[in-house]
Design an enzyme around this catalytic site. Sequence first.
Site, PDB file in Angstrom:
ATOM      1  N   ASP A 125      -3.623   0.527  -9.677  1.00  0.00           N
ATOM      2  CA  ASP A 125      -5.044   0.244  -9.880  1.00  0.00           C
ATOM      3  C   ASP A 125      -5.363  -0.052 -11.335  1.00  0.00           C
ATOM      4  OD1 ASP A 125      -5.170   0.800  -7.218  1.00  0.00           O
ATOM      5  OD2 ASP A 125      -6.203   2.727  -7.430  1.00  0.00           O
ATOM      6  N   GLU A 137       0.829  -1.207   0.000  1.00  0.00           N
ATOM      7  CA  GLU A 137       0.000   0.000   0.000  1.00  0.00           C
ATOM      8  C   GLU A 137       0.860   1.251   0.000  1.00  0.00           C
ATOM      9  OE1 GLU A 137      -3.166  -0.027  -1.178  1.00  0.00           O
ATOM     10  OE2 GLU A 137      -3.565  -1.438   0.430  1.00  0.00           O
ATOM     11  N   HIS A 138       0.556   2.166  -0.902  1.00  0.00           N
ATOM     12  CA  HIS A 138       1.285   3.430  -1.056  1.00  0.00           C
ATOM     13  C   HIS A 138       2.748   3.193  -1.428  1.00  0.00           C
ATOM     14  CE1 HIS A 138      -1.829   6.357   0.196  1.00  0.00           C
ATOM     15  NE2 HIS A 138      -2.300   5.301   0.832  1.00  0.00           N
ATOM     16  N   THR A 139       3.008   2.066  -2.058  1.00  0.00           N
ATOM     17  CA  THR A 139       4.338   1.788  -2.590  1.00  0.00           C
ATOM     18  C   THR A 139       4.422   2.075  -4.079  1.00  0.00           C
ATOM     19  OG1 THR A 139       3.630  -0.509  -2.805  1.00  0.00           O
ATOM     20  CG2 THR A 139       4.958   0.036  -0.884  1.00  0.00           C
TER      21      THR A 139
END
Length: 384
Positions: free
Chosen positions: A172, A33-35
Amino acid sequence: MGAEQVAERFAELYGAGPEGVWAAPGRVNLIGEHTDYNDGFVMPFALPHQAVAAVSRRDDGVLRLHSQDVEGGVVELRLDDLAPGTDQAWTAYPAGVVWALREAGHEVTGADIHLSSTVPTGAGLSSSAALEVVIALALNDLYDLGLQRWRLARLCQRAENVYVGAPTGIMDQTASACCEQGHALFLDTRDLSQQQIPFDLVAGGLRLLVVDTQVKHAHSGGEYGKRRAGCEKGAALLGVDALRDIPYDGLDAALARLGDEEEIVRLVRHVVTEDERVERTVSLLHAGDTRAIGPVLTEGHASLRDDFRISCPELDLVVDTALAAGALGARMTGGGFGGSAIVLAEAADVDTLTKAVEEAFAAADFKAPRVFEAVPSAGARRLS
């Protein structure tokens, strides 16, 4: 709605049937996540929930858009008028894709589009990416653009970053475009190399639940952008192109170099340890030890909660309640500040866990959550 119903509604709206119908799924991010905007590793898989689009070409420079899920009639736009920042409505996502394709030199002369989506909005499941990718794939096919899936994802990311104004990474759109049924996608967001990792939960007697907290988030809001800017500042202070370049075994030394930059220290620590968690998860799945990824998911939630600080009371309640009720692991997923959490559980425990979470939300006077099983599903494709 299925392909046939979407095509029928298209014909009602535009007076003739579509040239085709396409679908693109939402996604759950298993770990990482958020990488993605730090050139790091992510591991999403596609959901059965999808955006479906019936589309026909036009040759008059007009784009007509309609959504089954939004009140109102057909929206008509001129291609020559499309420009970043001019549209704050849902239409910015499909229009942004058309703009991005044309900006990249691809000859798209117009389209009639009708959309229907089952991807929950604001739940951290990439409803916007599903909209973008389904339009990109349809226009790629109809206009015979010959673009590979990863390039379509890049153009969709540009649409969201520049046209919509949301500073999201590449994960995404790539997940929606490239995932395969029964697999999770191990993606290196620096070079876009991909590995399809078998992820058959049912065969192992496991289930992965998605708990939509019904707390809405918006990526174009300021907090997401602040985290991204902070990560970029951290990379600059450490003299690297991206936080991906800080080795896990060199993390302590890197953090020491940041001195009293407390906020930057937290952001850097999350990104570097999260990349390591993705690699650990890949190794465990390759070894066939799916249950062992549970504690890794839970570690990820603690990092997102305490270091990145993007959780919320509802997400924390899901994780804490599920773990107390016997879950193998749990964490928030998606951009944060609301949205969904995922829970890895034994198949026999699903009902007990679901009831425990629902009762905890009722006791806290939170809005009732939506709980469903996440089934690794196919990526974007033409339906008819």
